[in-house]
Design an enzyme around this catalytic site. Sequence first.
Site, PDB file in Angstrom:
ATOM      1  N   TYR A  98      -6.484 -14.210   3.256  1.00  0.00           N
ATOM      2  CA  TYR A  98      -6.669 -14.427   1.825  1.00  0.00           C
ATOM      3  C   TYR A  98      -5.831 -15.574   1.302  1.00  0.00           C
ATOM      4  CZ  TYR A  98      -2.648 -11.167   1.565  1.00  0.00           C
ATOM      5  OH  TYR A  98      -1.448 -10.522   1.742  1.00  0.00           O
ATOM      6  N   ASP A 115       3.440   2.168   0.017  1.00  0.00           N
ATOM      7  CA  ASP A 115       2.160   2.588  -0.545  1.00  0.00           C
ATOM      8  C   ASP A 115       2.085   4.103  -0.710  1.00  0.00           C
ATOM      9  OD1 ASP A 115       1.429  -0.042  -0.711  1.00  0.00           O
ATOM     10  OD2 ASP A 115       0.225  -0.022   1.116  1.00  0.00           O
ATOM     11  N   LYS A 143      -6.681 -13.549  -5.726  1.00  0.00           N
ATOM     12  CA  LYS A 143      -6.842 -13.564  -4.265  1.00  0.00           C
ATOM     13  C   LYS A 143      -8.300 -13.775  -3.908  1.00  0.00           C
ATOM     14  CE  LYS A 143      -2.997 -10.354  -3.643  1.00  0.00           C
ATOM     15  NZ  LYS A 143      -2.612  -9.001  -3.209  1.00  0.00           N
ATOM     16  N   ASP A 167      -1.678 -19.081   1.723  1.00  0.00           N
ATOM     17  CA  ASP A 167      -2.673 -18.375   2.538  1.00  0.00           C
ATOM     18  C   ASP A 167      -1.954 -17.331   3.373  1.00  0.00           C
ATOM     19  OD1 ASP A 167      -4.547 -20.147   1.549  1.00  0.00           O
ATOM     20  OD2 ASP A 167      -5.261 -20.804   3.509  1.00  0.00           O
ATOM     21  N   HIS A 184      -2.044  -3.200  -4.403  1.00  0.00           N
ATOM     22  CA  HIS A 184      -0.903  -4.039  -4.756  1.00  0.00           C
ATOM     23  C   HIS A 184      -1.228  -5.019  -5.885  1.00  0.00           C
ATOM     24  CE1 HIS A 184       0.126  -3.588  -0.219  1.00  0.00           C
ATOM     25  NE2 HIS A 184       0.549  -2.550  -0.897  1.00  0.00           N
TER      26      HIS A 184
END
Length: 181
Positions: free
Chosen positions: A130, A168, A70, A47, A61
Site C-alpha cells: 500500500y 489489535d 491508503k 510505500d 488502524h
Amino acid sequence: MEYKKLEIADVVLLTPKVFGDERGFFMETFRESEFVEHCGDYRFVQDNHSSSGKGILRGLHYQHKQPQGKLVRVTRGEVFDVAVDMRKSSPTFGQWVGAFLSESNKQMLWVPPGFAHGFYVTSQMAEFQYKCTDYYAPGDEYSLRWNDPAVAVQWPVQDGDVKLSDKDAKGLAFADCPYFD
C-alpha cells in the site's frame, strides 16, 4: 483503469486493465492524473509491504493527527479489506465497506484519510502492498476493535480462526475512539 465508488462513495475500488499472453501479463497500477480525477488530489509519501498467514487480521488502524490515505492491493494470495468511516460530519459515519482483493482479481482499494482500515487473510498467505499519503507516526496510531458490535463488520472468518496482534486485541470500542470532524 476502472474506478468504482463503493457504498461509501469516498472509498473507490480500482480495477486495472490487464494485458496478458503466453509470456505473462502487464498492467498499470497507478496513474496520477486518473487517480486525481476519480479519487482526489493526494500525494503519496510512503510505500509499505507486509506478508501475513491465513487467519491473520490486521486492523482496524488509523492515525488521528496525521491521517493517512491508503491505496492498497494484494500481490499474492487474498484478503478481505475493510474501511470504516471515522468522520463525524460524514453521512456514512460509523459505516463500513469491504472488498476481496487478490492476486487474481488485481483490484486495488482507495481508503481516504479519515477512515480506519484493516484486512483479514483468507488464503494460506498474502502479500499486501500500500501507498500512504502521510508518514507512519507511531505515537498517533489507533486501533478500532475489529469485532465492535457498533460497527458490525461482517468479516468472512473461517472456522473462528482470527489471529490478532496484542495491539489489535486491545483495540478500542467505536464509542471510545477519537473521531475526525
